[in-house]
Write a protein that holds these residues in place. Structure first.
Motif, short mmCIF file in Angstrom:
data_model
loop_
_atom_site.label_atom_id
_atom_site.label_comp_id
_atom_site.label_asym_id
_atom_site.label_seq_id
_atom_site.Cartn_x
_atom_site.Cartn_y
_atom_site.Cartn_z
N ALA A 72 0.84 -1.20 0.00
CA ALA A 72 0.00 0.00 0.00
C ALA A 72 0.87 1.25 0.00
O ALA A 72 1.95 1.28 0.60
CB ALA A 72 -0.91 -0.01 1.22
N VAL B 2 3.05 3.31 5.91
CA VAL B 2 2.98 1.86 5.77
C VAL B 2 4.37 1.24 5.94
O VAL B 2 5.33 1.70 5.33
CB VAL B 2 2.43 1.48 4.37
CG1 VAL B 2 2.44 -0.04 4.18
CG2 VAL B 2 1.03 2.04 4.18
N CYS C 254 3.35 -5.34 5.16
CA CYS C 254 2.13 -5.15 4.38
C CYS C 254 1.85 -6.35 3.48
O CYS C 254 2.72 -6.84 2.77
CB CYS C 254 2.27 -3.89 3.53
SG CYS C 254 0.88 -3.64 2.43
N GLY D 37 -0.44 -6.29 1.10
CA GLY D 37 -0.99 -5.85 -0.19
C GLY D 37 -2.43 -6.30 -0.35
O GLY D 37 -2.85 -6.67 -1.45
S1 SF4 Z 1 -1.69 -5.20 4.99
FE1 SF4 Z 1 -3.48 -4.67 3.78
S2 SF4 Z 1 -4.56 -3.17 5.07
FE2 SF4 Z 1 -2.48 -3.31 5.88
S3 SF4 Z 1 -1.35 -1.69 4.82
FE3 SF4 Z 1 -1.05 -3.54 3.61
S4 SF4 Z 1 -2.68 -3.47 2.07
FE4 SF4 Z 1 -3.23 -2.01 3.67
#
Ligand code: SF4
Ligand code: HEM
Ligand code: SF4
Lengths: 505, 167
Positions: free
Chosen positions: A294, A333, A338, A340
């Motif tokens: 993200a 982030v 993450c 994704g």
């Molecule tokens: S894990 Fe999912 S909700 Fe968390 S930052 Fe990454 S894409 Fe966004």
């Protein structure tokens, strides 16, 4: 066949297996989807029953056997029952932990953002073994004697202590109260270490489910409770170091390493342990396809925190916004955490399709599947007069792309919770006949919390809430995993029929 | 969906879990030693003799040392390895040499061996050597023992009385 394609083959096979399995289980109590939580429950049960046992336990060599043995003799309840529960919970914990590991392995959940969770799980398995084996010693019956000596022989086979541990168990007078205190310390200390390790294991899991849903909790406790009453555990004859324990009632679930060392050699067992550990620890180094992570757009983030609350892997934190007034915050982030999954994009208030901008930019977005692009494609599909039914689905659930009816247009997202709820309203406003949102069932969600957030947002109990205007809902939320496509077809048919009814004069 | 089928499936799962635990926490029995067998354990930790004798240092040697280290004699710390042999009914069944522990090889040497034998009467002979200078073994013990099934005979070394013990 490459490693990656082997892994995806295993994953497909396991998904199919679980899909069939759902036919014989009651949804919220589905055990396979809560193995980590069941392990947590058993751990809690062990701590509770263990506390009782510690109170009645005589910590001297001469008194230990008597203090535990009499629990079974002086009426089974509650002492003998709690003692049996303690043992069965230990047996269960090892089995369930192994199953938990197996499931995460089969689903390929050990690479990238899950690496740390997997790595911190491996020592937990060792600690479960160690706590359990150490428990047998404290009874100081013949099984405990055998296990203590066999463990000492195993450790002495390592070139560490100069082969002197076994000497502590050779002669009748050798086992002193001091040595026995050490055994007790191991059985108290290792489980505490296990709890500490569990805290590490769950560091990257947002809102971890450490206990199963209520019905499953009741089911597991009732099962073990009945078992402990029906088949109580009894001590074997007291330890006697002048004699070899023979014909033991043997706990193969927890003590299988001793006979293995006996049948082959201690070195074989160490080699086996080392190999298994090595494989488990090296597994996460396998590189599959890495999903892009993200990305935050500082111009559109107002620091509302919704993405932080919804991210299943605690990958987002808030920092002071660099170019805004004091007090305003900005999402950041952590790329290595993450997944994704896009759940954050579905939570962001800026992901509002009604905004009159040429390209819809959002506070947080996934480069591989942008929210702005979704609006674009939606507009293209819903040209005036097209009368289509829109299906929003998820790459990991029922295959929405396979829906081929002429009046259906489908959009597969990274996760159903990547969909900002306002898109449902938006689709209806610009001409959709109806909207189906296909989400995986809660336990099957690839990203843990996607299904839960989707149903709460659409049920208007969580931000961002779905607000639809007008009468009877023209949309439907369907829980459909891979293989449940017929449920989608049925939901589409239902919406189509309602739309036809509405069109009648 | 068939709720009844699911509920019975779930119950069956709980039952299978309970059955697995009930059965394999007790059964099958583990016969770790055959009924007519006994065990002889050779187990000791013993410090071998020092390898070299202490030597008296000459005044010249002493002068070279820092003042706090000027001990009149010098004793090398390294110890001899300890060797043990066991004959059972005239047949050699164990021959082992254990090195002293510790980085400078000045600790005790440890031996632990478990030997299964038939229960009944046996003639045993134990020999032990803890001195690198002598030829042959410097401790001997012979005995005729009768072992009941599952009995353990421990062969140890008693450093206080300088003898091999059987118990
Ligand atoms: S894990 Fe999912 S909700 Fe968390 S930052 Fe990454 S894409 Fe966004
Ligand atoms: C005592 C032992 C263990 C306990 C109590 C335990 C418990 C848990 C719990 C509660 C979760 C979170 C579940 C959720 O809310 O989604 C979890 C996740 C996980 N566990 Fe364990 N665990 C244990 C051992 C292990 C072992 C041995 C491994 C593998 C080596 C492992 C691998 C994982 C992985 C990969 C996840 C992440 C799943 C995901 O990303 O969705 N665990 N565990
Ligand atoms: S949800 Fe959007 S606006 Fe809110 S903190 Fe996250 S990125 Fe920023």
């Amino acid at each position: 066949m490459t490693l990656v394609s082997a892994a995806s083959g295993l994953r497909r096979a396991w998904r199919n297996f679980e899909h069939g399995w759902h036919r014989i289980t009651v949804a919220p109590s589905e055990p396979l989807e809560h193995l980590g939580a069941i392990a947590g429950l058993l751990l809690l049960l062990l701590l509770a029953t263990g506390s009782y046992l510690f109170v009645v336990f005589d910590t001297s060599v001469s008194g230990a056997w008597q203090s535990i043995d009499q629990l079974a003799r002086t009426g089974t309840f509650p002492g003998g029952w709690l003692r049996s529960l303690h043992r069965y919970a230990a047996d269960g914990l090892l089995l369930v932990t192994l199953l938990h590991l197996l499931r995460e392995f089969m689903l390929g959940r050990y690479t990238h953002f899950r690496r740390a969770t997997w790595w911190t799980g491996v020592p937990l398995l060792l600690l479960v073994y160690l706590s359990a084996i150490g428990g047998f010693w404290l009874n100081w019956d013949q099984l405990g004697q055998y296990s203590a000596l066999a463990s000492a022989e195993l450790i002495d086979a390592l070139p560490l202590l100069g082969a002197t541990l076994t000497r502590n168990f050779v002669a009748v007078h050798a086992v002193s109260d001091r040595l026995f205190s050490l055994l007790i310390f191991i059985h108290l200390g290792v489980p505490l270490l296990l709890l500490f390790g569990l805290w590490f294991h769950l560091q990257r899991i947002h809102l971890p489910q450490v206990l199963p849903p209520r019905a499953l909790t009741v089911g597991v406790i009732a099962t073990l409770g009945l078992l402990a009453a029906a088949a109580p555990i009894a001590s074997q004859a007291p330890a006697d170091l002048a004699r070899v324990p023979t014909a033991l009632h043997y706990d193969w679930i927890l003590l299988h390493l001793h006979p293995l060392a006996e049948a082959f050699s201690p070195a074989t067992v160490w080699l086996l342990i080392a190999t298994v550990l090595l494989v488990l620890l090296l597994l996460p180094l396998r590189h599959g396809v890495v999903a892009p992570v993200a990305v935050v757009d500082a111009d559109f983030c107002n620091g509302c925190r919704r993405c932080v609350d919804d991210c299943p892997y605690s990958a987002i934190t808030l920092v002071a916004h660099p170019n805004a007034k004091a007090g305003r915050q900005l999402a950041v982030v952590a790329a290595s955490r993450c997944a994704g999954c896009g759940i954050c994009a579905g939570a962001c208030p800026s992901a509002m399709p009604f905004r009159r901008v040429a390209t819809l930019a959002t506070g947080i977005d996934l480069p591989q599947r942008r929210i702005g692009a979704l609006r674009q494609r939606l507009r293209q599909a819903l040209v005036p007069g097209s009368h289509k039914i829109v299906v929003f689905g998820c790459d990991h659930g029922a295959a929405v792309a396979a829906l081929t009816a002429a009046d259906v247009v489908s959009f597969s997202l990274l996760c159903s919770a990547q969909l900002p709820p306002s898109f449902i309203d938006y689709a209806l406003r610009i001409g959709a006949l109806g909207v189906v949102i296909s989400s995986c069932t809660e336990g099957a969600c690839e990203f843990r919390l996607g299904a839960r957030w989707t149903s709460q947002r659409l049920g208007a109990t969580r931000e961002p809430r779905l607000r639809t205007h007008g009468p009877a809902p023209h949309y439907q939320l369907v829980f459909a995993d891979g293989g449940d496509e017929p449920a989608l077809v049925a939901a589409i048919a239902g919406l189509r029929q309602r739309a036809t009814m509405r069109a009648l004069p | 969906m068939n709720r009844l089928g699911q509920w019975s499936g779930q119950l069956l799962l709980y039952a299978a879990f309970a059955a697995t635990l009930a059965v394999f926490s007790h059964w099958p029995n583990y016969q770790h030693l055959a009924p007519d067998r006994a065990v002889i354990k050779v187990s000791f930790t013993h410090q071998g003799q020092r390898l070299g004798d202490c030597t008296v240092q000459t005044p010249a040697e002493l002068a070279k040392l820092p003042p706090n280290m000027r001990a009149p004699t010098r004793c090398p710390r390294e110890r001899a390895p300890v060797s043990v042999e066991l004959d059972l009914d005239g047949v050699l069944v164990l021959r082992q040499t254990a090195l002293p522990s510790g980085l400078s090889r000045d600790g005790a040497a440890a031996v632990y061996q478990r030997i299964e034998v038939a229960a009944g009467q046996h003639r045993i002979a134990v020999r032990l050597k803890d001195d690198a200078h002598s030829v042959g073994f410097n401790y001997h013990r012979e005995a005729v023992v009768t072992l009941r099934p599952a009995e353990i005979l421990v062969i140890d070394f008693d450093p206080a009385h300088h003898q091999i013990t059987l118990q």
